[in-house]
Design a protein around this motif. Structure first.
Motif, mmCIF file in Angstrom:
data_model
loop_
_atom_site.group_PDB
_atom_site.id
_atom_site.type_symbol
_atom_site.label_atom_id
_atom_site.label_comp_id
_atom_site.label_asym_id
_atom_site.label_seq_id
_atom_site.Cartn_x
_atom_site.Cartn_y
_atom_site.Cartn_z
ATOM 1 N N SER A 62 0.836 -1.213 0.000
ATOM 2 C CA SER A 62 0.000 0.000 0.000
ATOM 3 C C SER A 62 0.866 1.256 0.000
ATOM 4 O O SER A 62 2.085 1.201 0.193
ATOM 5 N N ASP A 63 0.202 2.406 -0.196
ATOM 6 C CA ASP A 63 0.912 3.692 -0.152
ATOM 7 C C ASP A 63 1.537 3.915 1.222
ATOM 8 O O ASP A 63 2.643 4.470 1.328
ATOM 9 N N ALA A 64 0.830 3.482 2.261
ATOM 10 C CA ALA A 64 1.355 3.642 3.625
ATOM 11 C C ALA A 64 2.613 2.813 3.829
ATOM 12 O O ALA A 64 3.589 3.271 4.446
ATOM 13 N N ALA A 65 2.611 1.581 3.303
ATOM 14 C CA ALA A 65 3.781 0.707 3.442
ATOM 15 C C ALA A 65 4.984 1.276 2.688
ATOM 16 O O ALA A 65 6.110 1.271 3.190
ATOM 17 N N LYS A 66 4.722 1.790 1.479
ATOM 18 C CA LYS A 66 5.802 2.358 0.670
ATOM 19 C C LYS A 66 6.392 3.604 1.326
ATOM 20 O O LYS A 66 7.589 3.867 1.207
ATOM 21 N N ALA A 67 5.526 4.383 2.013
ATOM 22 C CA ALA A 67 5.984 5.623 2.644
ATOM 23 C C ALA A 67 6.724 5.366 3.953
ATOM 24 O O ALA A 67 7.474 6.227 4.423
ATOM 25 N N GLY A 68 6.488 4.193 4.568
ATOM 26 C CA GLY A 68 7.199 3.863 5.800
ATOM 27 C C GLY A 68 6.369 3.935 7.063
ATOM 28 O O GLY A 68 6.926 3.904 8.171
ATOM 29 N N LEU A 69 5.055 4.026 6.958
ATOM 30 C CA LEU A 69 4.216 3.966 8.155
ATOM 31 C C LEU A 69 4.299 2.567 8.755
ATOM 32 O O LEU A 69 4.436 1.575 8.032
ATOM 33 N N GLN A 70 4.182 2.492 10.092
ATOM 34 C CA GLN A 70 4.344 1.214 10.782
ATOM 35 C C GLN A 70 3.203 0.969 11.764
ATOM 36 O O GLN A 70 2.534 1.909 12.210
ATOM 37 N N GLU A 71 3.018 -0.302 12.095
ATOM 38 C CA GLU A 71 2.025 -0.668 13.113
ATOM 39 C C GLU A 71 2.391 0.005 14.433
ATOM 40 O O GLU A 71 3.554 0.052 14.817
ATOM 41 N N GLY A 72 1.377 0.538 15.111
ATOM 42 C CA GLY A 72 1.610 1.206 16.388
ATOM 43 C C GLY A 72 1.820 2.703 16.264
ATOM 44 O O GLY A 72 1.780 3.430 17.267
ATOM 45 N N ASP A 73 2.030 3.205 15.038
ATOM 46 C CA ASP A 73 2.179 4.650 14.849
ATOM 47 C C ASP A 73 0.881 5.356 15.231
ATOM 48 O O ASP A 73 -0.209 4.937 14.816
ATOM 49 N N ARG A 74 1.011 6.429 15.999
ATOM 50 C CA ARG A 74 -0.157 7.252 16.343
ATOM 51 C C ARG A 74 -0.097 8.525 15.509
ATOM 52 O O ARG A 74 0.827 9.321 15.639
ATOM 53 N N ILE A 75 -1.092 8.704 14.634
ATOM 54 C CA ILE A 75 -1.114 9.858 13.735
ATOM 55 C C ILE A 75 -1.701 11.055 14.495
ATOM 56 O O ILE A 75 -2.808 10.979 15.048
ATOM 57 N N VAL A 76 -0.970 12.155 14.524
ATOM 58 C CA VAL A 76 -1.400 13.305 15.325
ATOM 59 C C VAL A 76 -1.664 14.561 14.494
ATOM 60 O O VAL A 76 -2.470 15.406 14.875
ATOM 61 N N LYS A 77 -0.963 14.703 13.369
ATOM 62 C CA LYS A 77 -1.139 15.904 12.546
ATOM 63 C C LYS A 77 -1.009 15.565 11.067
ATOM 64 O O LYS A 77 -0.435 14.538 10.694
ATOM 65 N N ALA A 78 -1.555 16.475 10.246
ATOM 66 C CA ALA A 78 -1.381 16.376 8.796
ATOM 67 C C ALA A 78 -0.978 17.753 8.281
ATOM 68 O O ALA A 78 -1.388 18.780 8.827
ATOM 69 N N TYR A 79 -0.174 17.756 7.218
ATOM 70 C CA TYR A 79 0.275 19.004 6.608
ATOM 71 C C TYR A 79 -0.003 18.924 5.113
ATOM 72 O O TYR A 79 0.415 17.978 4.439
ATOM 73 N N ALA A 80 -0.748 19.922 4.586
ATOM 74 C CA ALA A 80 -1.068 19.944 3.162
ATOM 75 C C ALA A 80 -1.484 21.355 2.760
ATOM 76 O O ALA A 80 -2.158 22.056 3.529
ATOM 77 N N SER A 81 -1.079 21.771 1.579
ATOM 78 C CA SER A 81 -1.435 23.098 1.040
ATOM 79 C C SER A 81 -1.119 24.216 2.023
ATOM 80 O O SER A 81 -1.891 25.177 2.163
ATOM 81 N N GLY A 82 -0.014 24.065 2.742
ATOM 82 C CA GLY A 82 0.392 25.099 3.683
ATOM 83 C C GLY A 82 -0.390 25.123 4.982
ATOM 84 O O GLY A 82 -0.252 26.043 5.782
ATOM 85 N N LYS A 83 -1.210 24.110 5.204
ATOM 86 C CA LYS A 83 -2.030 24.045 6.414
ATOM 87 C C LYS A 83 -1.519 22.976 7.365
ATOM 88 O O LYS A 83 -1.042 21.922 6.928
ATOM 89 N N GLU A 84 -1.656 23.242 8.660
ATOM 90 C CA GLU A 84 -1.369 22.244 9.692
ATOM 91 C C GLU A 84 -2.695 21.848 10.313
ATOM 92 O O GLU A 84 -3.445 22.691 10.799
ATOM 93 N N MET A 85 -3.026 20.554 10.277
ATOM 94 C CA MET A 85 -4.328 20.078 10.751
ATOM 95 C C MET A 85 -4.159 18.995 11.811
ATOM 96 O O MET A 85 -3.420 18.030 11.590
ATOM 97 N N ASP A 86 -4.828 19.183 12.947
ATOM 98 C CA ASP A 86 -4.795 18.177 14.005
ATOM 99 C C ASP A 86 -5.645 16.977 13.608
ATOM 100 O O ASP A 86 -6.702 17.127 12.973
ATOM 101 N N ILE A 87 -5.213 15.789 13.993
ATOM 102 C CA ILE A 87 -5.961 14.562 13.739
ATOM 103 C C ILE A 87 -6.278 13.914 15.081
ATOM 104 O O ILE A 87 -5.389 13.427 15.773
ATOM 105 N N ASP A 88 -7.558 13.939 15.440
ATOM 106 C CA ASP A 88 -7.993 13.382 16.722
ATOM 107 C C ASP A 88 -8.741 12.064 16.580
ATOM 108 O O ASP A 88 -8.994 11.381 17.568
ATOM 109 N N SER A 89 -9.141 11.735 15.347
ATOM 110 C CA SER A 89 -9.918 10.510 15.147
ATOM 111 C C SER A 89 -9.672 9.977 13.748
ATOM 112 O O SER A 89 -9.083 10.650 12.893
ATOM 113 N N GLN A 90 -10.172 8.792 13.499
ATOM 114 C CA GLN A 90 -10.048 8.191 12.173
ATOM 115 C C GLN A 90 -10.801 8.998 11.119
ATOM 116 O O GLN A 90 -10.371 9.093 9.969
#
Length: 355
Positions: A144-172
């Protein structure tokens, strides 16, 4: 065939419920309703009620209620014999503004009420709810794209960055929305071994899920509930979905997510898929579409209920009526806009089917 029938029944029922709201409130205020139609096109059955003509038409898609005094260009006293015999006090445009607003808003309220009843009922039947949707990766799918990018089991996703924006991630759901709107190029910040790690990602379109994914499975916790709790959790679901719809509309106004816009073809495709998953899946989609249609009708575009309400409020504010010819022209223009949007959404659907 089952998917097609489920699709036609769902949209027809939602539209009929919407129009029934207009009809019931209009009759409550003494407004003359000439016809209430189930379906569109040529008439195959009619029955005259005490005042209203009830019709079933050949195309099993949608319906309408024809009220005296609607300023949409569909009525002309010189051509419509039925309209000549209607008293002025029985016409919509001769009622107090608050009553007209109630009539216009009634269809939306019925759609929202239908969605709420269905959400509560589904939650009650399921007997359990999700109590934790933390964005913690439980599994990364191979290749998958996640596997190719290097995401791993147990990683907790907290933020996203796109189009110059910083966005908090609190849920799926936060993560899912970001993937849909910024799928071409974005970064995720994860907590791994108590350290912050940033990972560049792109998402791929998943035909089965009808959306963009990166190929991860997140952990979910559920618990059983008493049937009375279904009212709370069903209501919470409706509130969360409503907030998500408004966020999506906001993103569309910014030009984000236009490629995700779906029309009838896309809705049919999703409906056919949901029916294959079972009745509860289909009813959940049913509730979501009803909620979407209700909220969409509140958009202040003159061809929609929200636009009609806006015109009434403007007239109230300026203390005079806007020329019916001007209103008819604005409504016609907004219909052209909506038709163009429908064509664009259908184009998106066809392109996705061909991918």
């Amino acid at each position: 065939m089952i998917g097609l029938l489920a699709f036609l029944f769902m949209l027809s029922f939602i539209v009929i419920i919407h129009e029934l709201g207009h009809f019931l409130v209009a009759r409550h205020f003494g407004i003359h309703c000439h016809e209430f139609s189930i379906g569109m096109g040529p008439c195959i059955y009619q029955r005259q009620g005490k005042q209203t003509l009830f019709s079933i038409r050949a195309i099993p898609f949608g319906g309408y209620v024809m009220m005296a005094g609607e300023q949409d260009g569909s009525q002309d006293e010189e051509e419509d014999d039925w309209l000549k015999n209607v008293k002025e006090e029985e016409k919509l445009n001769h009622k107090p503004v608050w009553q007209q607003i109630c009539v216009m808003a009634a269809g939306v309220i019925m759609n929202l009420l239908l969605a709420w009843i269905m959400m509560v009922s589904i939650t009650m039947v399921q007997g359990k709810v999700v109590v934790s949707q933390q964005p913690v990766i439980y599994e990364v799918q191979k290749g998958s794209d996640a596997a190719k990018a290097g995401l791993q089991e147990g990683d907790r996703i907290v933020k996203a960055y796109a189009s110059g924006k910083e966005m908090d991630i609190d849920s799926q759901s936060d993560l899912s929305e970001i993937i849909q709107y910024y799928h071409e190029n974005f970064q995720l910040e994860v907590i791994r071994d108590n350290k912050k790690v940033r990972i560049d990602l792109q998402a791929s379109y998943n035909e089965e899920m009808k959306g963009y994914t990166i190929g991860i499975v997140s952990s979910v916790q559920t618990r059983k509930i008493h049937w009375i709790e279904a009212f709370k959790y069903g209501t919470d679901q409706c509130i969360d979905l409503t907030a998500s719809i408004y966020r999506s509309l906001g993103m569309l106004l910014q030009g984000k997510g236009l490629e995700n816009l779906s029309g009838p073809v896309g809705i049919y495709s999703v409906t056919a898929q949901s029916t294959s998953y079972g009745l509860l899946s289909y009813l959940t989609l049913f509730a979501m579409i009803s909620l979407n249609i209700g909220i969409f009708n509140l958009i202040p575009i003159p061809a929609l209920d929200g636009g009609r309400i806006l015109i009434l409020l403007i007239e109230k504010f300026i203390h005079r009526k806007i020329s019916p010819k001007i209103i008819e022209g604005i409504i016609l223009g907004s219909f052209v806009l909506l038709f163009g949007l429908l064509i664009f959404a259908t184009y998106n659907d066809v392109i996705r089917l061909l991918m």
